[in-house]
Design an enzyme around this catalytic site. Structure first.
Site, PDB file in Angstrom:
ATOM      1  N   TYR A 103     -49.706  89.894  31.574  1.00 55.38           N
ATOM      2  CA  TYR A 103     -48.254  89.883  31.380  1.00 55.38           C
ATOM      3  C   TYR A 103     -47.563  91.002  32.148  1.00 55.38           C
ATOM      4  CZ  TYR A 103     -48.728  85.983  28.284  1.00 55.38           C
ATOM      5  OH  TYR A 103     -48.991  84.723  27.819  1.00 55.38           O
ATOM      6  N   GLN A 151     -38.812  76.439  27.865  1.00 57.70           N
ATOM      7  CA  GLN A 151     -40.182  76.890  27.599  1.00 57.70           C
ATOM      8  C   GLN A 151     -40.473  78.158  28.402  1.00 57.70           C
ATOM      9  OE1 GLN A 151     -43.073  73.237  27.473  1.00 57.70           O
ATOM     10  NE2 GLN A 151     -41.420  72.733  28.890  1.00 57.70           N
ATOM     11  N   ASN A 152     -39.571  78.470  29.321  1.00 58.04           N
ATOM     12  CA  ASN A 152     -39.805  79.594  30.227  1.00 58.04           C
ATOM     13  C   ASN A 152     -39.530  80.927  29.541  1.00 58.04           C
ATOM     14  OD1 ASN A 152     -40.255  77.583  32.064  1.00 58.04           O
ATOM     15  ND2 ASN A 152     -38.241  77.751  33.034  1.00 58.04           N
ATOM     16  N   ASP A 162     -39.096  83.691  31.544  1.00 59.80           N
ATOM     17  CA  ASP A 162     -38.705  84.537  32.682  1.00 59.80           C
ATOM     18  C   ASP A 162     -37.275  85.051  32.602  1.00 59.80           C
ATOM     19  OD1 ASP A 162     -38.630  81.517  34.742  1.00 59.80           O
ATOM     20  OD2 ASP A 162     -37.071  82.344  33.467  1.00 59.80           O
ATOM     21  N   HIS A 164     -40.441  79.783  23.742  1.00 59.03           N
ATOM     22  CA  HIS A 164     -41.725  80.488  23.813  1.00 59.03           C
ATOM     23  C   HIS A 164     -41.560  81.992  23.967  1.00 59.03           C
ATOM     24  CE1 HIS A 164     -43.608  76.491  25.415  1.00 59.03           C
ATOM     25  NE2 HIS A 164     -43.314  76.446  24.141  1.00 59.03           N
ATOM     26  N   THR A 195     -41.001  70.151  33.945  1.00 61.58           N
ATOM     27  CA  THR A 195     -42.054  70.401  32.963  1.00 61.58           C
ATOM     28  C   THR A 195     -43.082  69.274  33.001  1.00 61.58           C
ATOM     29  OG1 THR A 195     -42.559  70.757  30.611  1.00 61.58           O
ATOM     30  CG2 THR A 195     -40.669  69.321  31.116  1.00 61.58           C
ATOM     31  N   ALA A 202     -35.590  70.424  41.423  1.00 58.85           N
ATOM     32  CA  ALA A 202     -34.474  70.670  40.492  1.00 58.85           C
ATOM     33  C   ALA A 202     -33.295  71.323  41.208  1.00 58.85           C
ATOM     34  CB  ALA A 202     -34.958  71.567  39.353  1.00 58.85           C
TER      35      ALA A 202
HETATM   36  C1  BV8 Z   1     -47.558  75.300  17.847  1.00 58.52           C
HETATM   37  C2  BV8 Z   1     -47.014  81.273  26.584  1.00 58.52           C
HETATM   38  C3  BV8 Z   1     -48.385  74.809  15.720  1.00 58.52           C
HETATM   39  C4  BV8 Z   1     -45.944  82.018  27.223  1.00 58.52           C
HETATM   40  C5  BV8 Z   1     -47.075  78.918  26.291  1.00 58.52           C
HETATM   41  C6  BV8 Z   1     -48.862  69.093  18.463  1.00 58.52           C
HETATM   42  C7  BV8 Z   1     -47.903  69.804  17.745  1.00 58.52           C
HETATM   43  C8  BV8 Z   1     -47.911  71.203  17.737  1.00 58.52           C
HETATM   44  C9  BV8 Z   1     -48.879  71.912  18.475  1.00 58.52           C
HETATM   45  C10 BV8 Z   1     -49.821  71.198  19.193  1.00 58.52           C
HETATM   46  C11 BV8 Z   1     -49.818  69.798  19.200  1.00 58.52           C
HETATM   47  N1  BV8 Z   1     -50.838  69.400  19.980  1.00 58.52           N
HETATM   48  C12 BV8 Z   1     -51.482  70.476  20.483  1.00 58.52           C
HETATM   49  C13 BV8 Z   1     -50.914  71.599  19.996  1.00 58.52           C
HETATM   50  C14 BV8 Z   1     -51.313  72.967  20.306  1.00 58.52           C
HETATM   51  C15 BV8 Z   1     -50.552  73.553  21.498  1.00 58.52           C
HETATM   52  C16 BV8 Z   1     -50.437  72.573  22.624  1.00 58.52           C
HETATM   53  O1  BV8 Z   1     -49.396  71.950  22.802  1.00 58.52           O
HETATM   54  N2  BV8 Z   1     -51.504  72.441  23.398  1.00 58.52           N
HETATM   55  C17 BV8 Z   1     -51.465  71.531  24.525  1.00 58.52           C
HETATM   56  C18 BV8 Z   1     -51.997  72.226  25.778  1.00 58.52           C
HETATM   57  C19 BV8 Z   1     -52.274  70.292  24.144  1.00 58.52           C
HETATM   58  N3  BV8 Z   1     -49.234  73.984  21.098  1.00 58.52           N
HETATM   59  C20 BV8 Z   1     -49.098  75.206  20.577  1.00 58.52           C
HETATM   60  O2  BV8 Z   1     -50.040  75.930  20.353  1.00 58.52           O
HETATM   61  C21 BV8 Z   1     -47.700  75.656  20.217  1.00 58.52           C
HETATM   62  N4  BV8 Z   1     -47.743  76.127  18.870  1.00 58.52           N
HETATM   63  O3  BV8 Z   1     -46.867  74.320  17.883  1.00 58.52           O
HETATM   64  O4  BV8 Z   1     -48.248  75.718  16.775  1.00 58.52           O
HETATM   65  C22 BV8 Z   1     -48.936  75.525  14.569  1.00 58.52           C
HETATM   66  C23 BV8 Z   1     -48.838  74.916  13.323  1.00 58.52           C
HETATM   67  C24 BV8 Z   1     -49.375  75.561  12.228  1.00 58.52           C
HETATM   68  C25 BV8 Z   1     -49.983  76.806  12.359  1.00 58.52           C
HETATM   69  C26 BV8 Z   1     -50.066  77.408  13.606  1.00 58.52           C
HETATM   70  C27 BV8 Z   1     -49.543  76.765  14.716  1.00 58.52           C
HETATM   71  C28 BV8 Z   1     -47.254  76.837  21.075  1.00 58.52           C
HETATM   72  C29 BV8 Z   1     -46.961  76.378  22.460  1.00 58.52           C
HETATM   73  C30 BV8 Z   1     -46.494  77.575  23.311  1.00 58.52           C
HETATM   74  C31 BV8 Z   1     -47.669  78.070  24.080  1.00 58.52           C
HETATM   75  N5  BV8 Z   1     -47.257  79.114  25.023  1.00 58.52           N
HETATM   76  N6  BV8 Z   1     -46.957  79.938  27.099  1.00 58.52           N
HETATM   77  C32 BV8 Z   1     -46.258  82.146  28.682  1.00 58.52           C
HETATM   78  O5  BV8 Z   1     -47.285  82.777  28.996  1.00 58.52           O
HETATM   79  O6  BV8 Z   1     -45.463  81.579  29.465  1.00 58.52           O
HETATM   80  S1  BV8 Z   1     -47.031  77.370  26.930  1.00 58.52           S
HETATM   81  C33 BV8 Z   1     -46.929  77.410  28.637  1.00 58.52           C
HETATM   82  O7  BV8 Z   1     -46.894  76.061  29.062  1.00 58.52           O
HETATM   83  C34 BV8 Z   1     -45.632  78.007  29.137  1.00 58.52           C
HETATM   84  O8  BV8 Z   1     -44.756  78.436  28.128  1.00 58.52           O
HETATM   85  C35 BV8 Z   1     -44.992  76.837  29.895  1.00 58.52           C
HETATM   86  O9  BV8 Z   1     -43.619  76.876  29.860  1.00 58.52           O
HETATM   87  C36 BV8 Z   1     -45.532  75.717  29.100  1.00 58.52           C
HETATM   88  C37 BV8 Z   1     -45.396  74.341  29.635  1.00 58.52           C
HETATM   89  O10 BV8 Z   1     -45.717  74.333  30.991  1.00 58.52           O
HETATM   90  P1  BV8 Z   1     -44.566  73.821  31.981  1.00 58.52           P
HETATM   91  O11 BV8 Z   1     -43.368  74.668  31.784  1.00 58.52           O
HETATM   92  O12 BV8 Z   1     -44.405  72.346  31.806  1.00 58.52           O
HETATM   93  O13 BV8 Z   1     -45.165  74.184  33.395  1.00 58.52           O
HETATM   94  P2  BV8 Z   1     -46.253  73.362  34.237  1.00 58.52           P
HETATM   95  O14 BV8 Z   1     -46.744  74.259  35.329  1.00 58.52           O
HETATM   96  O15 BV8 Z   1     -47.237  72.737  33.293  1.00 58.52           O
HETATM   97  O16 BV8 Z   1     -45.407  72.156  34.891  1.00 58.52           O
HETATM   98  C38 BV8 Z   1     -44.423  72.459  35.858  1.00 58.52           C
HETATM   99  C39 BV8 Z   1     -43.803  71.119  36.251  1.00 58.52           C
HETATM  100  O17 BV8 Z   1     -42.707  71.382  37.126  1.00 58.52           O
HETATM  101  C40 BV8 Z   1     -44.759  70.223  37.015  1.00 58.52           C
HETATM  102  O18 BV8 Z   1     -44.694  68.917  36.455  1.00 58.52           O
HETATM  103  C41 BV8 Z   1     -44.229  70.217  38.452  1.00 58.52           C
HETATM  104  O19 BV8 Z   1     -44.384  68.961  39.070  1.00 58.52           O
HETATM  105  C42 BV8 Z   1     -42.781  70.506  38.239  1.00 58.52           C
HETATM  106  N7  BV8 Z   1     -42.121  71.223  39.352  1.00 58.52           N
HETATM  107  C43 BV8 Z   1     -42.657  72.168  40.181  1.00 58.52           C
HETATM  108  N8  BV8 Z   1     -41.715  72.596  41.043  1.00 58.52           N
HETATM  109  C44 BV8 Z   1     -40.566  71.927  40.738  1.00 58.52           C
HETATM  110  C45 BV8 Z   1     -40.824  71.051  39.664  1.00 58.52           C
HETATM  111  N9  BV8 Z   1     -39.882  70.240  39.138  1.00 58.52           N
HETATM  112  C46 BV8 Z   1     -38.647  70.284  39.680  1.00 58.52           C
HETATM  113  N10 BV8 Z   1     -38.317  71.105  40.706  1.00 58.52           N
HETATM  114  C47 BV8 Z   1     -39.247  71.927  41.273  1.00 58.52           C
HETATM  115  N11 BV8 Z   1     -38.901  72.722  42.309  1.00 58.52           N
END
Ligand code: BV8
Length: 244
Positions: free
Chosen positions: A60, A95-96, A98, A113, A192, A235
């Site tokens: 971080y 979700q960002n 930043d 987040h 996202t 975007a």
């Molecule tokens: C919780 C930390 C519950 C900060 C992050 C169902 C319900 C609830 C939870 C879950 C569930 N199923 C699974 C879970 C667990 C988990 C989860 O979702 N796991 C996934 C992987 C299966 N969820 C959690 O743990 C959440 N907690 O709900 O807890 C609970 C209940 C009871 C008791 C305890 C707990 C917490 C989720 C938060 C996790 N923290 N990050 C940090 O370091 O940043 S998540 C991390 O991924 C970031 O925050 C990020 O924002 C997020 C998502 O990623 P994206 O933003 O989508 O980024 P990515 O790179 O993936 O995609 C970028 C996209 O942009 C691409 O598609 C690309 O094509 C596009 N792109 C690129 N350039 C451009 C563009 N688009 C347009 N223009 C461009 N120029």
């Protein structure tokens, strides 16, 4: 592109790392993204922090250092303009971590987040505080208030890690907006991959309430089929044109 809004529209916007990509901030899952070379559980989970807080603080701190000189782009600014036009019928949930939406001027914003430039104590109940320090490698910051009370307590980034709950106030604010909007709700997801919950589930919640969902993304993500309208592209290019 039928992304039409009218005086009755309530617009909920969800952003992910893609909206900051054109500002030079790496995404997570694209090539060269943050999850390359870093194990998610090691650097973005409470267990990882328990096992090796120095590794987490290195991850971080590096992201804090990388934000130096980074500014919002036309995509962020297009959302500020939309907020100005729609007022209380607009809500941005990001979700960002930043801080670029606030830097661009967004005010009606939920940082789902947390925020990279805030820290909090792992022990005492002092409020999270602004902390832009990129700690030197091998340094894990300690809480000054706990120290003056005679015990050691690690600070942590004020961020929601995997397996941690989203702030209940944030979820309540989201629910209230969706309930008020009802079928007038339009949901726009930008930059996202739609893989992380509960953010990734919003598109389904909107549908349940009779709303319409739109996506602006550089490529079709896994959940692309759940959107009513999809615009593939950058975007920074598409958002300014979207509601012109
Ligand atoms: C919780 C930390 C519950 C900060 C992050 C169902 C319900 C609830 C939870 C879950 C569930 N199923 C699974 C879970 C667990 C988990 C989860 O979702 N796991 C996934 C992987 C299966 N969820 C959690 O743990 C959440 N907690 O709900 O807890 C609970 C209940 C009871 C008791 C305890 C707990 C917490 C989720 C938060 C996790 N923290 N990050 C940090 O370091 O940043 S998540 C991390 O991924 C970031 O925050 C990020 O924002 C997020 C998502 O990623 P994206 O933003 O989508 O980024 P990515 O790179 O993936 O995609 C970028 C996209 O942009 C691409 O598609 C690309 O094509 C596009 N792109 C690129 N350039 C451009 C563009 N688009 C347009 N223009 C461009 N120029």
């Amino acid at each position: 592109m039928a992304f039409t809004i009218d005086p009755s529209t309530y617009l909920l916007v969800l952003t992910g790392a893609g909206i900051s990509a054109e500002s030079g901030v790496p995404t997570f899952r694209d090539a060269g993204g943050l999850w390359e070379g870093n194990s998610v559980t090691d650097v973005a989970s409470p267990d990882g922090f328990r096992v090796d807080p120095l590794l987490v603080w290195k991850f971080y701190s590096q992201r804090r250092a990388n934000m130096t000189g980074v500014s919002p782009n036309t995509g962020h600014r297009a959302l500020v303009e939309l907020e100005r036009r729609l007022g209380e019928r607009f809500l941005l949930v990001t979700q960002n971590i930043d801080g670029l939406h606030a830097a661009a001027g967004s005010e009606r914003i939920i940082e789902l987040h947390g925020n990279l430039m805030r820290s909090r104590c792992t022990v005492c109940d002092r409020d999270p505080f602004e902390d832009r320090t990129a700690y030197r490698e091998g340094v894990a910051p300690m809480c000054g208030r706990c120290k003056s009370a005679g015990h050691d307590a690690l600070l942590r980034p004020d961020i929601v890690w995997f397996g941690e709950r989203i702030a209940s106030a944030a979820l309540a604010r989201l629910d209230a907006f969706i309930l008020t909007a009802g079928a007038r709700l339009r949901f726009l997801a930008v930059g996202t991959s739609g893989l992380v919950y509960p953010a990734a589930g919003l598109v389904d919640v909107v549908r349940e309430h009779g709303g319409k969902s739109w996506l602006v993304n550089a490529e079709a993500p896994a959940n692309v089929g759940r959107f009513d309208e999809v615009a593939i592209g950058a975007a920074g290019t598409l958002l300014p044109q979207l509601f012109a």
